[in-house]
Design a protein around this motif. Structure first.
Motif, PDB file in Angstrom:
ATOM      1  N   ARG A 266      28.925  42.630 -11.260  1.00 13.29           N
ATOM      2  CA  ARG A 266      27.895  43.530 -11.541  1.00 13.29           C
ATOM      3  C   ARG A 266      28.106  44.842 -10.955  1.00 13.29           C
ATOM      4  NH1 ARG A 266      23.358  39.081  -9.937  1.00 13.29           N
ATOM      5  NH2 ARG A 266      21.811  39.810 -11.670  1.00 13.29           N
ATOM      6  N   PRO A 267      27.560  45.730 -11.736  1.00 13.19           N
ATOM      7  CA  PRO A 267      27.923  47.450 -11.170  1.00 13.19           C
ATOM      8  C   PRO A 267      27.172  47.245  -9.946  1.00 13.19           C
ATOM      9  CG  PRO A 267      27.187  47.380 -13.388  1.00 13.19           C
ATOM     10  CD  PRO A 267      27.273  46.005 -12.883  1.00 13.19           C
ATOM     11  N   SER A 268      25.974  46.518  -9.608  1.00 13.75           N
ATOM     12  CA  SER A 268      25.200  46.658  -8.512  1.00 13.75           C
ATOM     13  C   SER A 268      25.935  45.586  -7.259  1.00 13.75           C
ATOM     14  CB  SER A 268      23.799  46.117  -8.631  1.00 13.75           C
ATOM     15  OG  SER A 268      23.992  44.737  -8.856  1.00 13.75           O
ATOM     16  N   LEU A 269      25.563  45.646  -6.243  1.00 13.88           N
ATOM     17  CA  LEU A 269      26.127  45.006  -5.190  1.00 13.88           C
ATOM     18  C   LEU A 269      25.865  43.232  -5.302  1.00 13.88           C
ATOM     19  CD1 LEU A 269      26.618  47.323  -2.286  1.00 13.88           C
ATOM     20  CD2 LEU A 269      28.282  46.401  -3.853  1.00 13.88           C
ATOM     21  N   ARG A 270      24.728  43.100  -6.306  1.00 10.24           N
ATOM     22  CA  ARG A 270      24.292  41.571  -6.427  1.00 10.24           C
ATOM     23  C   ARG A 270      25.384  40.597  -6.481  1.00 10.24           C
ATOM     24  NH1 ARG A 270      18.710  41.729  -7.827  1.00 10.24           N
ATOM     25  NH2 ARG A 270      18.759  40.293  -9.425  1.00 10.24           N
ATOM     26  N   VAL A 327      18.834  35.292   4.358  1.00 10.76           N
ATOM     27  CA  VAL A 327      18.328  35.215   2.831  1.00 10.76           C
ATOM     28  C   VAL A 327      19.624  35.630   2.009  1.00 10.76           C
ATOM     29  CG1 VAL A 327      17.190  36.363   1.212  1.00 10.76           C
ATOM     30  CG2 VAL A 327      16.166  35.628   3.353  1.00 10.76           C
ATOM     31  N   LEU A 328      20.356  36.794   2.360  1.00  9.27           N
ATOM     32  CA  LEU A 328      21.516  37.313   1.583  1.00  9.27           C
ATOM     33  C   LEU A 328      22.657  36.368   1.628  1.00  9.27           C
ATOM     34  CD1 LEU A 328      21.344  41.106   2.404  1.00  9.27           C
ATOM     35  CD2 LEU A 328      20.614  40.343   0.290  1.00  9.27           C
ATOM     36  N   LEU A 329      22.734  35.604   2.724  1.00  5.59           N
ATOM     37  CA  LEU A 329      24.075  34.338   2.530  1.00  5.59           C
ATOM     38  C   LEU A 329      23.426  33.622   1.656  1.00  5.59           C
ATOM     39  CD1 LEU A 329      24.968  33.997   6.554  1.00  5.59           C
ATOM     40  CD2 LEU A 329      26.266  34.234   4.421  1.00  5.59           C
ATOM     41  N   ALA A 330      22.198  33.059   1.758  1.00  7.90           N
ATOM     42  CA  ALA A 330      21.731  31.881   0.760  1.00  7.90           C
ATOM     43  C   ALA A 330      21.997  32.446  -0.594  1.00  7.90           C
ATOM     44  CB  ALA A 330      20.468  31.652   1.287  1.00  7.90           C
ATOM     45  N   GLU A 331      21.836  33.648  -0.810  1.00  3.94           N
ATOM     46  CA  GLU A 331      22.008  34.546  -2.174  1.00  3.94           C
ATOM     47  C   GLU A 331      23.365  34.687  -2.662  1.00  3.94           C
ATOM     48  OE1 GLU A 331      19.577  37.887  -2.057  1.00  3.94           O
ATOM     49  OE2 GLU A 331      17.674  36.948  -2.297  1.00  3.94           O
ATOM     50  N   GLY A 332      24.306  34.203  -1.783  1.00  3.14           N
ATOM     51  CA  GLY A 332      25.636  34.049  -2.283  1.00  3.14           C
ATOM     52  C   GLY A 332      26.327  35.352  -1.762  1.00  3.14           C
ATOM     53  N   GLN A 333      25.943  36.103  -0.853  1.00  3.29           N
ATOM     54  CA  GLN A 333      26.576  37.486  -0.591  1.00  3.29           C
ATOM     55  C   GLN A 333      27.656  36.899   0.744  1.00  3.29           C
ATOM     56  OE1 GLN A 333      25.453  41.307  -0.283  1.00  3.29           O
ATOM     57  NE2 GLN A 333      23.378  40.892  -1.694  1.00  3.29           N
ATOM     58  N   THR A 334      28.754  37.485   0.691  1.00  3.97           N
ATOM     59  CA  THR A 334      29.540  37.575   1.939  1.00  3.97           C
ATOM     60  C   THR A 334      29.141  38.542   3.230  1.00  3.97           C
ATOM     61  OG1 THR A 334      31.026  39.198   1.188  1.00  3.97           O
ATOM     62  CG2 THR A 334      31.469  37.139   0.386  1.00  3.97           C
ATOM     63  N   THR A 335      29.557  38.466   4.318  1.00  2.20           N
ATOM     64  CA  THR A 335      29.369  39.321   5.261  1.00  2.20           C
ATOM     65  C   THR A 335      29.559  40.831   5.069  1.00  2.20           C
ATOM     66  OG1 THR A 335      31.422  38.435   6.426  1.00  2.20           O
ATOM     67  CG2 THR A 335      29.305  37.567   7.104  1.00  2.20           C
ATOM     68  N   ARG A 336      30.633  40.993   4.374  1.00  2.63           N
ATOM     69  CA  ARG A 336      30.910  42.465   4.066  1.00  2.63           C
ATOM     70  C   ARG A 336      30.056  42.955   3.009  1.00  2.63           C
ATOM     71  NH1 ARG A 336      35.344  44.046   6.722  1.00  2.63           N
ATOM     72  NH2 ARG A 336      36.754  42.458   7.716  1.00  2.63           N
ATOM     73  N   GLN A 337      29.595  41.865   2.045  1.00  4.43           N
ATOM     74  CA  GLN A 337      28.993  42.493   1.085  1.00  4.43           C
ATOM     75  C   GLN A 337      27.208  42.661   1.540  1.00  4.43           C
ATOM     76  OE1 GLN A 337      29.212  39.130  -1.576  1.00  4.43           O
ATOM     77  NE2 GLN A 337      30.391  40.616  -3.166  1.00  4.43           N
ATOM     78  N   ILE A 338      26.864  41.911   2.723  1.00  2.00           N
ATOM     79  CA  ILE A 338      25.773  42.186   3.408  1.00  2.00           C
ATOM     80  C   ILE A 338      25.704  43.507   4.245  1.00  2.00           C
ATOM     81  CG2 ILE A 338      24.235  41.388   5.048  1.00  2.00           C
ATOM     82  CD1 ILE A 338      25.183  38.235   4.535  1.00  2.00           C
ATOM     83  N   ALA A 339      26.935  43.748   4.755  1.00  2.00           N
ATOM     84  CA  ALA A 339      27.049  45.010   5.470  1.00  2.00           C
ATOM     85  C   ALA A 339      26.795  46.293   4.546  1.00  2.00           C
ATOM     86  CB  ALA A 339      28.364  45.036   6.180  1.00  2.00           C
ATOM     87  N   ALA A 340      27.411  46.263   3.372  1.00  2.00           N
ATOM     88  CA  ALA A 340      27.293  47.266   2.515  1.00  2.00           C
ATOM     89  C   ALA A 340      25.895  47.239   1.756  1.00  2.00           C
ATOM     90  CB  ALA A 340      28.306  46.893   1.144  1.00  2.00           C
ATOM     91  N   THR A 341      25.338  46.012   1.774  1.00  2.00           N
ATOM     92  CA  THR A 341      23.814  46.010   0.875  1.00  2.00           C
ATOM     93  C   THR A 341      22.862  46.496   1.975  1.00  2.00           C
ATOM     94  OG1 THR A 341      24.480  44.327  -0.524  1.00  2.00           O
ATOM     95  CG2 THR A 341      22.031  44.612   0.116  1.00  2.00           C
ATOM     96  N   THR A 342      22.861  46.133   3.468  1.00  2.00           N
ATOM     97  CA  THR A 342      21.988  46.797   4.116  1.00  2.00           C
ATOM     98  C   THR A 342      22.383  47.881   4.952  1.00  2.00           C
ATOM     99  OG1 THR A 342      23.326  45.347   6.000  1.00  2.00           O
ATOM    100  CG2 THR A 342      21.520  44.230   4.770  1.00  2.00           C
ATOM    101  N   ARG A 350      27.977  40.446  12.062  1.00  2.00           N
ATOM    102  CA  ARG A 350      28.665  39.395  12.585  1.00  2.00           C
ATOM    103  C   ARG A 350      27.564  38.984  13.821  1.00  2.00           C
ATOM    104  NH1 ARG A 350      31.527  35.872  10.457  1.00  2.00           N
ATOM    105  NH2 ARG A 350      32.575  35.341  12.357  1.00  2.00           N
ATOM    106  N   THR A 351      27.193  39.749  14.557  1.00  2.00           N
ATOM    107  CA  THR A 351      26.437  39.712  15.703  1.00  2.00           C
ATOM    108  C   THR A 351      24.937  39.064  15.413  1.00  2.00           C
ATOM    109  OG1 THR A 351      27.178  41.573  16.762  1.00  2.00           O
ATOM    110  CG2 THR A 351      24.998  40.827  17.604  1.00  2.00           C
TER     111      THR A 351
END
Length: 383
Positions: A266-270, A327-342, A350-351
């Motif tokens: 997707r064009p978004s980070l979802r 929540v973002l982990l449960a939605e399927g995002q990786t830790t790097r995607q979570i960093a970019a999303t947040t 990671r902490t």
């Protein structure tokens, strides 16, 4: 029956059974006949941290006859001491092995599982396969002895190999329908299911009909659209793969339609959308779907989860930042995607994750996701 016709019957039966568990007895009988086997046992479920499997589906049928009592006997008396089960679970994805190859020479003489259970289940000369299923699940297919006194022939084993991708696809689609609470619905009734994104395609690949959730998803143009009345992916590379997948499901000149799955960026980070495509068998058509040639089931991991962050925070005593990561982990995002999303640094995420591990008493991201997703399935208070 020639091999080509037998294989077509197997694929057609699996495509039909994807929608309805009631079709499985007939489907398993068709598979047994095509393989020349006495029967089979199909199970799949989640791989748990301790190495066990939480079973979601387990069916034992021998030429269409229910042998579930054999399953109860196995799990009641032999499962805990079954020597070959850990070796079966450790097999490479899709490798076909003889049952005897999963026991040592000594075990073939002394094992109660081999000498009592498998003798009773007519599986001492059987075949075993392990497949990777959707989202870390495991599929185990045990095929009983071949008919007659002979051994497995090369054509029989080749047929097993040809069936495997279609068996995996059966599990994928069935799992998606269960999550959408749509298992057992007819092709037409699926359009009325609010929990599923369903698109019906005609023989020319054009969209014949889509339910409200699918229409809403396509209008957003976030990964998929209905450009020109046809299903299209936003990313050019994904669209090439999508059109190839649809072409296989909608062959010309009466060739065999093939089910398949893929993910779409997707064009978004979802998280990516997941598509399952299956041909529609003749017996699945009715007045509302007689011009429909293929069914597309679209799964949005974010929509599937429907996770309330407040529930997660309260249940696990997490901080707002930790809750967001969980929540973002449960939605399927990786830790790097979570960093970019947040907008946080990767090391910060990671902490937070380490703190979550400590509070939940787990050590893997997968376990965090499973615990959070389990909360989403609980009934919510109306107070």
């Amino acid at each position: 029956m020639d091999e080509r016709r037998a294989f077509r019957r197997v694929v057609d039966a699996l495509n039909t059974a994807m929608l309805d568990d009631a079709r499985w007895p007939d489907t398993s009988a068709v598979i047994d006949e095509a393989l020349g086997a006495k029967g089979s046992i199909l199970t799949f479920g989640d791989e748990l941290s301790r190495g066990d499997i939480r079973v979601f589906f387990a069916r034992s049928y021998y030429r269409g006859i229910d042998r579930s009592e054999w399953q109860r006997e196995y799990f009641g008396h032999y499962h805990a001491q079954d020597e070959h089960l850990p070796r079966l679970r450790a097999l490479p994805d899709g490798k076909i092995v003889r049952v005897t190859d999963l026991f040592t020479k000594q075990e073939l003489k002394t094992s109660p599982t081999y000498n009592e259970a498998l003798a009773h289940f007519e599986g001492q000369n059987g075949l075993n396969v392990r497949l990777d299923g959707p989202r870390n699940s495991r599929i185990i297919w045990g095929i009983a002895d071949p008919f007659g006194a002979g051994d497995w022939s090369s054509p029989q084993i080749d047929m097993v190999g040809r069936v495997l991708p279609h068996l995996r696809q059966y599990v994928r689609v069935r799992t998606a329908l269960v999550e959408a609470e749509a298992l057992g619905a007819s092709v037409a009734a699926l359009l009325d299911k609010t929990g599923a994104c369903v698109v019906q395609l005609g023989w020319n690949g054009q969209i014949v009909e889509a339910n409200d959730r699918a229409v809403e998803l396509l209008r957003k143009n976030d990964g998929l659209s209905d450009r020109g009345g046809a299903l299209s992916a936003a990313k050019p590379k994904d669209n090439v793969a999508l059109q190839a997948l649809l072409a296989r499901a909608l062959p010309c000149f009466g060739d065999l339609g093939v089910s398949g799955s893929m993910t779409v960026r997707r064009p978004s980070l979802r998280p990516r959308l997941v598509l399952h495509v299956k041909p529609v068998a003749n017996r699945e058509r009715n007045h509302r779907s007689r011009n429909v040639a293929a069914l597309v089931l679209i799964v949005d991991p974010v929509e599937r989860a429907r996770i309330d962050p407040r529930v997660v925070a309260a249940a696990f005593a997490l901080s707002p930042a930790e809750t967001q990561v969980a929540v973002l982990l449960a939605e399927g995002q990786t830790t790097r995607q979570i960093a970019a999303t947040t907008g946080r640094g990767y090391s910060t995420v990671r902490t937070h994750l380490k703190h979550i591990f400590a509070k939940l008493g787990v050590s893997r991201q997968f376990e965090v996701a499973q615990l959070v997703l389990a909360l989403s399935s609980l009934p919510r208070s109306r107070g």
